[in-house]
Design an enzyme around this catalytic site. Structure first.
Site, PDB file in Angstrom:
ATOM      1  N   GLU A 266      -3.065  -0.494  -0.043  1.00 16.72           N
ATOM      2  CA  GLU A 266      -3.631  -0.519  -1.389  1.00 16.72           C
ATOM      3  C   GLU A 266      -3.091   0.709  -2.115  1.00 16.72           C
ATOM      4  O   GLU A 266      -3.580   1.819  -1.929  1.00 16.72           O
ATOM      5  CB  GLU A 266      -5.165  -0.488  -1.336  1.00 16.72           C
ATOM      6  CG  GLU A 266      -5.793  -1.694  -0.677  1.00 16.72           C
ATOM      7  CD  GLU A 266      -5.681  -2.963  -1.491  1.00 16.72           C
ATOM      8  OE1 GLU A 266      -5.171  -2.902  -2.629  1.00 16.72           O
ATOM      9  OE2 GLU A 266      -6.110  -4.012  -1.004  1.00 16.72           O
ATOM     10  N   LEU A 267      -2.090   0.500  -2.966  1.00 12.23           N
ATOM     11  CA  LEU A 267      -1.340   1.612  -3.516  1.00 12.23           C
ATOM     12  C   LEU A 267      -1.508   1.701  -5.033  1.00 12.23           C
ATOM     13  O   LEU A 267      -2.581   1.465  -5.551  1.00 12.23           O
ATOM     14  CB  LEU A 267       0.128   1.485  -3.093  1.00 12.23           C
ATOM     15  CG  LEU A 267       0.327   1.225  -1.582  1.00 12.23           C
ATOM     16  CD1 LEU A 267       1.779   0.997  -1.252  1.00 12.23           C
ATOM     17  CD2 LEU A 267      -0.266   2.346  -0.756  1.00 12.23           C
ATOM     18  N   CYS A 300      -7.251   3.540  -9.130  1.00 15.05           N
ATOM     19  CA  CYS A 300      -6.052   2.704  -9.047  1.00 15.05           C
ATOM     20  C   CYS A 300      -6.142   1.553 -10.044  1.00 15.05           C
ATOM     21  O   CYS A 300      -5.125   0.984 -10.435  1.00 15.05           O
ATOM     22  CB  CYS A 300      -5.852   2.187  -7.637  1.00 15.05           C
ATOM     23  SG  CYS A 300      -7.288   1.359  -6.940  1.00 15.05           S
TER      24      CYS A 300
END
Length: 513
Positions: A266-267, A300
């Site tokens: 999960e970037l 994010c």
């Protein structure tokens, strides 16, 4: 450990710990790892000194986790679910204090700190129900008196690497599902937020000990990137779940792939909201605001680009500027404040540098972009969120700057807006604001958003537990939390049972002797 941290730990009903590793009941404090001094971005005060785990501690914790898995996997899934339910109940009882700890250590608003703990409670509820439905399938066989089926078994040790912006919630997304799947977890939290992780591990350990859970089902290792690298390279860990930057994710992904393990990544996100001329702007402004300044732009899923139809561009722009100038910025433990500090001075430097670069690339600063100083801002981590008007999607816009910078664009045709939205390397979250059904459906179609999350008439930020969370492209392709995300924590097995008196081969093959 400073007085505020001590008080918050006391409020949680737990003793403050300085240890660098834990397997539940046992704590490891003897290490030759470096000593890290922690500071709060809220007031700049020293939180304490924590000695990081070294190779010896790593080996001890992995050994305990291996042993625990052999016992935990044999516990029936519904009973594992009951343990997770008890952990959720403990979190409910400590929500206010744990949320305040998250807020003080990380800098997010108190409302968001409480919200993060609520996410943990929600995933415990979800996992508890799921523990009774880890279902496979019965499959028709082409052979007479044969039955085929699928079933799911635990994987083993799950390595979890979490980021500072969600110090506890994302760990729980992984841990709650892994636990009901029969796995054990080894958690390396962000080196920037160790105290929140420490508190969660202590709470979990108390629950697990009270219910006879084997020591090592929940493990914690505080340390730097070296610990993450060890987890990625360790063949004893079949799955590594990593949340963080794209560069970190690429490093973890390559290391895990080199040993043919599994990674859940999960970037980065560079999320856009498209504002149609057919949107109810006044009703939807809250979603834009929270998406852009929530967690000081350090999510994010933060809204980083706003793509506005030319007919309503000036209205939206002026409303945003007015709203930004009304924001209350300050100590996040004070509920009246909308936004707290960035995580540290390095993040402030990145924020200011990105603004200067945007100006060089033709950006027009509409409001904000300053470092805040004076009373209440002594930590040097507070900034005024910035809105920048852009004529094109330049190099700096295509990057993910983890800070409260919102870029504005103007569009005429929906296809043009979608090209802008999809024209970045990241693919996490997206949204469109419109009351036009055809526009909404097009945005969600195969020709529309290329992100893992696509919303209509809400912002990019604020996902619910029930849906699978994750994105495409440089976001990593992982899925956590809801839907059928549980399957990545288990190994799938296909079974064929012959209950007849003969042994026919598949595909009608004859093999007579």
């Amino acid at each position: 450990m400073n007085s505020t941290i001590k008080e918050l730990f006391q409020d949680l009903g737990i003793e403050a710990q300085h240890q660098i590793g834990s397997t539940g009941q046992s704590w490891f404090s003897h290490s030759h790892g470096p000593i890290q001094t922690q500071y709060s971005p809220v007031d700049g005060q020293k939180l304490g000194d924590i000695q990081w785990a070294d190779e010896k501690v790593y080996a001890q914790i992995l050994e305990k986790a291996e042993s625990a898995f052999k016992e935990w996997r044999k516990v029936p899934a519904p009973k594992r679910g009951e343990i997770v339910r008890q952990f959720g109940l403990a979190l409910r009882a400590k929500k206010e204090s744990l949320g305040a700890l998250v807020s003080y250590e990380m800098g997010k608003s108190l409302q968001e700190g409480w919200g993060e703990v609520q996410e943990m409670i929600d995933i415990c509820d979800f996992a508890t129900g799921l523990s009774r439905s880890l279902n496979g399938f019965t499959i028709p066989s082409e052979r007479s008196q044969h039955r085929m089926m699928e079933q799911y078994h635990p994987l083993g040790i799950i390595g979890i690497i979490s980021a500072f912006n969600f110090p506890v919630a994302v760990w729980s997304w992984n841990a709650a599902l892994a636990w009901i799947a029969g796995d054990v977890c080894v958690w390396k939290p962000s080196e920037k937020t160790p105290y929140s992780a420490l508190a969660c591990q202590i709470i979990a350990a108390e629950v697990f000990k009270a219910h006879g859970v084997p020591e090592g089902v929940s493990c914690l290792m505080i340390g730097g990137r070296e610990i993450g690298q060890e987890l990625a390279q360790d063949i004893r860990i079949p799955l590594v779940s990593a949340t963080g930057s794209v560069s970190m994710g690429k490093s973890v992904g390559m290391a895990v792939a080199s040993r043919l393990g599994k990674s859940l990544l999960e970037l980065g996100g560079n999320n856009a909201v498209i504002v149609s001329q057919k949107a109810d702007i006044s009703r939807l402004m809250t979603g834009i605001l929270f998406g852009s300044i929530g967690t000081a732009g350090q999510r994010c899923t933060s809204t980083r680009r706003l793509i506005i139809h030319e007919e309503v561009y000036e209205t939206v722009k002026n409303n945003l500027i007015k709203a930004y100038n009304q924001l209350k910025i300050g100590n996040p433990l004070h509920e009246e404040n909308h936004m707290g500090p960035l995580i540290d001075k390095a993040a402030v430097h990145t924020f200011l540098k990105a603004i200067e670069q945007a100006k060089k690339e033709g950006g027009n600063i509409l409001t904000g972009g300053d470092l805040l100083t004076g009373s209440g801002f002594e930590s040097g981590c507070y900034v005024k969120p910035c809105i920048i008007e852009m004529k094109s999607q330049t190099e700096i816009v295509a990057e993910e700057t983890f800070a409260p910078i919102l870029y504005l664009f103007k569009y005429n045709a929906l296809e043009e807006a979608l090209a802008l939205q999809n024209g970045v390397k990241q693919g996490l979250s997206s949204a469109m604001l419109t009351d036009d059904l055809l526009e909404a459906e097009y945005f969600l179609s195969v020709e529309g958003s290329d992100c893992g999350i696509a919303n209509i008439n809400i912002g990019t930020s604020g996902a619910e537990i029930g849906g699978a969370f994750g994105g495409e492209k440089e976001t990593g392709g992982g899925r956590e939390s809801g839907s059928d995300a549980w399957k990545i924590y288990m190994r799938r097995q296909t079974n064929t049972i012959n209950y007849g008196k003969t042994l026919p081969l598949a595909q009608g093959i004859r093999f007579d002797l």
